[in-house]
Scaffold this active site. Structure first.
Site, PDB file in Angstrom:
ATOM      1  N   HIS A  12      -3.103 -21.699 -51.011  1.00 16.76           N
ATOM      2  CA  HIS A  12      -1.793 -21.770 -51.770  1.00 16.76           C
ATOM      3  C   HIS A  12      -0.558 -21.602 -51.010  1.00 16.76           C
ATOM      4  CE1 HIS A  12      -2.374 -17.104 -50.663  1.00 16.76           C
ATOM      5  NE2 HIS A  12      -1.656 -17.619 -49.927  1.00 16.76           N
ATOM      6  N   HIS A  59       2.861 -11.457 -50.463  1.00 15.13           N
ATOM      7  CA  HIS A  59       3.236 -11.764 -49.122  1.00 15.13           C
ATOM      8  C   HIS A  59       4.773 -11.061 -48.931  1.00 15.13           C
ATOM      9  CE1 HIS A  59       0.690 -14.900 -50.125  1.00 15.13           C
ATOM     10  NE2 HIS A  59       0.621 -15.232 -48.662  1.00 15.13           N
ATOM     11  N   HIS A 193      -6.903 -20.205 -41.255  1.00 12.76           N
ATOM     12  CA  HIS A 193      -5.483 -20.497 -40.574  1.00 12.76           C
ATOM     13  C   HIS A 193      -4.894 -19.430 -39.952  1.00 12.76           C
ATOM     14  CE1 HIS A 193      -4.555 -18.824 -44.714  1.00 12.76           C
ATOM     15  NE2 HIS A 193      -3.221 -18.999 -44.133  1.00 12.76           N
ATOM     16  N   GLU A 240      -7.541 -14.183 -46.091  1.00 12.45           N
ATOM     17  CA  GLU A 240      -7.161 -14.308 -47.743  1.00 12.45           C
ATOM     18  C   GLU A 240      -8.459 -14.843 -48.257  1.00 12.45           C
ATOM     19  OE1 GLU A 240      -2.542 -15.791 -47.475  1.00 12.45           O
ATOM     20  OE2 GLU A 240      -3.827 -17.257 -47.328  1.00 12.45           O
TER      21      GLU A 240
HETATM   22 FE   LIG Z   1      -0.920 -16.848 -48.084  1.00 14.69          FE
END
Ligand SMILES: [Fe+2]
Length: 287
Positions: A12, A59, A193, A240
């Protein structure tokens, strides 16, 4: 009765929203990622879901570090987006389904999950980008949503096992929902990531493959990793994947992977899209 048709999991990252706004879907940098949604569009057109239950992580738009629930479930009629500061346009509001939300909330609390109930809730790019990827164009989305937020930001985070079990509880709740609706499950974020620190830009292709391989038939195998193991293997933001675990948990039938796309990198992230089909016991008997 409600029927769980399957699940879609997707990356996303905010830069996807920028690429959509600037019409860059066919640029060489973006094409391998956006092409991975051709099958998703075909699958959605065929399966015609009414409602999407979306596991995601906020976030800082709705929850910030001062107050951050481990699990929160939306029970609003509508979910708005606001300017998050990523330079992406504010997305249109998404219709909610308070009836299914409250059914899920009641079932989760009965199952001893202590969740936060949100009758007013903003949703960030972690919801709006997957929606825009699944249903491109600036039209009203053809599904209502039930957003379920999982804390992947402020440690301590819930374990992979806890998120798998959260998903299972949500799946059981949907199966017991008396309305005749077709429900899809969405998990957003990942895969490997890390955006900051010494390992910024870290990606682990082998680990991502292992995660996708195990997700369909053997999700329990992934619960042996602690959150700290996961940060080491997948990067600080690779956690995530907790949203993917919850999505998988909510698929209560026989699960088959029908689509996978994996592309490195997009915005320092291993971008992945997966579609899982869910066949219930009754459907298997009828086949
Ligand atoms: Fe994210």
């Amino acid at each position: 009765m409600a029927r769980i048709i399957g699940g879609v999991a997707t990356t996303h990252v905010p830069s996807i929203g920028k690429a959509i706004a600037e019409n860059k879907q066919n640029d060489p940098y973006w094409k391998p990622f956006f092409q991975g949604f051709d099958y998703v569009h075909y699958w959605l057109a065929r399966e015609k879901p009414d409602i999407a239950v979306v596991f995601y992580n906020d976030h800082g738009l709705n929850f910030f570090l001062d107050k951050l629930p481990t699990f929160a479930v939306g029970a609003a009629k509508e979910y708005r987006n606001e300017d998050e500061g990523w330079g992406i346009p504010v997305a249109r509001a998404i219709e909610g389904d308070p009836d299914l939300s409250w059914h899920i909330i009641n079932a989760l609390v009965a199952d001893e999950f202590d969740i936060t109930m949100c009758q007013d809730m903003l949703v960030d790019h972690s919801v709006t980008i997957p929606m825009a990827l699944m249903w491109p164009g600036n039209k009203r989305h053809p599904v209502r949503i039930v957003p379920v937020s999982i804390n992947t930001v402020q440690h301590p985070l819930p374990s992979l096992k806890r998120c798998l079990n959260l998903g299972r509880s949500v799946g059981r709740a949907i199966e017991s929902y008396p309305q005749d609706v077709r429900v899809m499950i969405v998990g957003t974020g990942g895969l490997s990531h890390q955006l900051d620190g010494k390992r910024a830009g870290f990606i682990n292709k082998e680990f991502d493959k292992l995660c996708m391989d195990k997700l369909t038939g053997e999700p329990e195998a992934l619960t042996r990793y602690s959150i700290h193991d996961w940060v080491e293997q997948a990067g600080a933001q690779g956690v995530e994947f907790l949203n993917w675990m919850a999505m998988r948990g909510a698929l209560t039938g026989q699960v088959t992977e029908v689509h996978r796309n994996y592309h490195i990198p997009i915005s320092n992230t291993a971008a992945a899209t997966v579609v899982l089909e869910n066949r219930t016991k009754a459907e298997r008997k009828a086949a």
